[in-house]
Scaffold this motif. Structure first.
Motif, short mmCIF file in Angstrom:
data_model
loop_
_atom_site.label_atom_id
_atom_site.label_comp_id
_atom_site.label_asym_id
_atom_site.label_seq_id
_atom_site.Cartn_x
_atom_site.Cartn_y
_atom_site.Cartn_z
N GLU A 162 27.22 51.14 47.61
CA GLU A 162 27.55 50.68 48.88
C GLU A 162 28.95 50.67 49.18
O GLU A 162 29.39 50.97 50.21
CB GLU A 162 26.92 49.44 49.10
CG GLU A 162 26.74 48.97 50.55
CD GLU A 162 26.05 49.95 51.61
OE1 GLU A 162 26.60 50.07 52.62
OE2 GLU A 162 25.14 50.62 51.21
N ARG A 163 29.73 50.03 48.25
CA ARG A 163 31.06 49.85 48.38
C ARG A 163 31.79 51.26 48.56
O ARG A 163 32.44 51.28 49.50
CB ARG A 163 31.65 49.11 47.13
CG ARG A 163 31.28 47.60 47.25
CD ARG A 163 32.41 46.87 46.32
NE ARG A 163 32.46 47.57 44.99
CZ ARG A 163 31.67 46.73 44.03
NH1 ARG A 163 30.68 45.48 44.39
NH2 ARG A 163 31.50 47.06 42.89
N ASP A 216 34.32 55.31 51.96
CA ASP A 216 34.39 56.89 52.17
C ASP A 216 34.47 56.87 53.82
O ASP A 216 35.03 57.66 54.47
CB ASP A 216 33.31 57.68 51.82
CG ASP A 216 33.43 57.78 50.18
OD1 ASP A 216 34.49 57.68 49.50
OD2 ASP A 216 32.31 58.14 49.58
N CYS A 217 33.73 55.93 54.49
CA CYS A 217 33.53 55.97 55.74
C CYS A 217 34.75 55.49 56.53
O CYS A 217 35.20 55.97 57.45
CB CYS A 217 32.34 55.09 56.45
SG CYS A 217 30.66 55.66 55.94
N GLU A 218 35.47 54.56 55.89
CA GLU A 218 36.83 54.02 56.42
C GLU A 218 37.78 55.12 56.22
O GLU A 218 38.56 55.44 57.31
CB GLU A 218 37.26 52.87 55.61
CG GLU A 218 36.31 51.71 55.84
CD GLU A 218 36.76 50.24 55.10
OE1 GLU A 218 37.62 50.59 54.47
OE2 GLU A 218 36.04 49.36 55.23
N ALA A 256 39.46 57.02 59.42
CA ALA A 256 41.13 57.24 59.55
C ALA A 256 41.72 58.64 59.45
O ALA A 256 42.61 58.78 60.23
CB ALA A 256 41.64 56.47 57.95
N ARG A 257 40.95 59.42 58.71
CA ARG A 257 41.27 60.90 58.99
C ARG A 257 41.08 61.49 60.23
O ARG A 257 41.99 62.20 60.79
CB ARG A 257 40.67 61.65 57.76
CG ARG A 257 41.28 62.58 57.43
CD ARG A 257 40.83 63.41 55.99
NE ARG A 257 39.52 63.21 55.75
CZ ARG A 257 38.96 62.54 54.29
NH1 ARG A 257 39.74 61.95 53.64
NH2 ARG A 257 37.63 62.17 54.45
N ARG A 258 39.92 60.98 60.76
CA ARG A 258 39.48 61.76 62.22
C ARG A 258 40.55 61.06 63.21
O ARG A 258 40.69 61.92 64.16
CB ARG A 258 38.10 61.54 62.28
CG ARG A 258 37.18 62.34 61.68
CD ARG A 258 35.65 62.12 62.34
NE ARG A 258 35.39 60.60 62.07
CZ ARG A 258 34.58 60.31 61.07
NH1 ARG A 258 34.23 61.12 59.98
NH2 ARG A 258 34.06 58.98 61.23
#
Length: 472
Positions: free
Chosen positions: A355-356, A361-363, A367-369
């Motif tokens: 989960e971490r 990865d979502c963060e 940030a990349r997008r």
């Protein structure tokens, strides 16, 4: 200490960019002034039967050298690949010097005055960078570059004596005296003789009938020849320029010289009795201050870290080139394999860790997008569509059905985990996307989208009716 540095240089010599790495290490060593204090070299000039042993094979070869050195005595030294440096140590009688130290100092000298050595010798005995690669390896055979460099390291003239075996005029460079940069009338001169560890007959038999030297020994005057001693101490060149070395005679012929080649079959490792004045390599030269030791350790660590980082960059470049050369199918197979590895790795992780990682990865993705421009976003979307198309093209009908079923399950699980508020947000977002897509679509694209939507609805209703029929 010098043994550690030479080991580091030897590792650098085995890399593809050995020249840059060896130069970097030498520059790091050169700033350690406390380590590179000038060598106080006072050479021995006369033979001492209590200390020295005569090299009988070299004595026979000396009879084929020039007449002015035939009365000198050939001194036996260890034939271990460091014979040139062993000869220097034997002449100095200095118990602190080691072959490793002389190799390191010779490398630094060649880099400091590289242009001179290149202009003076490259057209005769080959490029200096190849010689540097060879010198960095302990127990490797020595050549003319080392003799010229050692004359400046020791601040002593070195007379190179080469036997007249298969001799040609273009070998005159081997019979020269090399002066150091600060040469004066009082400068000392030592004699080094190119010889072989086997007799001439055996040497020719193991080298297809040719003869090439594979060993160095020093030449000393007989113990009762004081006049010759005085003559030997005088330099043979009356004029010395500002260049690091200068030969007694100049050879302007630009023909390629037969460089002495050393044969692996020549048993230079045969046992020799080493004179008491030849000191074997010590493990480390003890420095008077711990601070100096730490400084050198930090320097070595810094150089090693640079080498490691350079290797990482090379690996990344190779991987990039490999991916660029791969076909779309090969690239897709690599991606599938990477996903399988990631899935296996995630399976072995605890749920909290998974989960971490997902949150992280979502963060990162967000940030990349957020940092992308609209053009970059469009390129990313086009690239994703191409990848998906290639991925679907290589799948069989069964695999495609499995992928679709898996996707439906994942979407169902994802929707089931959403709260009512998140569901409403997703619906609003989907409506906005559909409106934006329809607004930018051409009439033909809009019609294609309607046809595709009707087909999906028909397929969905048919599947739903079949499931209801099975349940009934």
């Amino acid at each position: 200490m010098f043994e550690t540095l030479l080991t580091l240089l030897g590792k650098a010599s085995m890399t593809s960019n050995y020249y840059d790495q060896i130069r970097t290490i030498c520059q790091q060593i050169e700033i350690l002034e406390w380590l590179l204090t000038p060598i106080q070299f006072t050479p021995i000039t006369h033979f001492d039967p209590k200390v020295h042993r005569v090299d009988q094979k070299a004595k026979l070869y000396l009879q084929q050298a020039s007449l002015d050195v035939q009365n000198m005595i050939t001194i036996e030294v260890a034939a271990d690949g460091n014979c040139l440096y062993n000869s220097i140590i034997c002449l100095s009688g200095n118990t602190a010097s080691t072959p490793s130290e002389l190799r390191v100092r010779s490398l630094i000298e060649l880099f400091k005055n590289e242009n001179f050595y290149h202009n003076r010798f490259a057209h005769i005995i080959g490029p200096v960078n190849e010689a540097i690669k060879n010198i960095a390896r302990n127990f490797s055979f020595s050549e003319l570059y080392e003799i010229a460099a050692l004359s400046n390291v020791l601040k002593c003239n070195i007379q190179s004596v080469y036997p007249t075996i298969d001799y040609r005029s273009d070998l005159n460079i081997m019979n020269n005296t090399f002066e150091h940069a600060q040469c004066s009338i009082a400068s000392k001169t030592i004699c080094l003789f190119w010889t072989h560890t086997e007799s001439e007959t055996e040497a020719r038999r193991s080298n297809a009938g040719n003869w090439s030297p594979n060993h160095f020994v020093q030449l000393l005057l007989p113990s009762d020849n004081s006049q010759s001693q005085n003559h030997l101490s005088q330099p043979k060149i009356s004029d010395s320029g500002s260049t690091p070395t200068k030969a007694t005679t100049k050879n302007n012929t630009l023909t390629q010289v037969r460089i002495p080649e050393f044969n692996a079959d020549d048993n230079e490792m045969q046992p020799f009795q080493v004179p008491s004045t030849v000191i074997t390599t010590t493990n480390e030269i003890i420095t008077p201050r711990t601070k100096r030791r730490l400084q050198l350790v930090e320097t070595c660590a810094s150089v090693e870290s640079k080498i490691v980082e350079h290797k990482r960059m090379q690996v990344r470049e190779r991987m990039t080139a490999k991916r660029a050369a791969a076909t779309s199918e090969e690239a897709e197979r690599q991606r599938i394999l990477a996903r399988e590895r990631s899935a296996a790795k995630r399976t072995a992780l605890a749920p909290e860790v998974v989960e971490r990682k997902r949150a992280l990865d979502c963060e990162r993705s967000a940030a990349r997008r957020a940092a992308l421009t609209p053009e970059e976003i469009e390129r990313q979307q086009a690239l994703n569509r191409e990848r998906n198309a290639v991925r679907r093209a290589v799948l069989t009908s069964d695999e495609l059905e499995q992928q679709q079923a898996l996707h439906r399950k994942q979407m169902a699980a994802w929707r089931a985990a959403l709260t009512s508020k998140e569901v409403e947000q997703q619906r609003t977002l989907a409506v906005d996307r559909s409106m934006a897509r329809r607004a930018t679509a051409t009439p033909i694209e809009a019609e294609e989208q309607r046809v595709l939507a009707r087909e999906r609805s028909t397929t969905r209703r048919a599947a739903h009716e079949s499931e209801e029929a099975k349940q009934q």
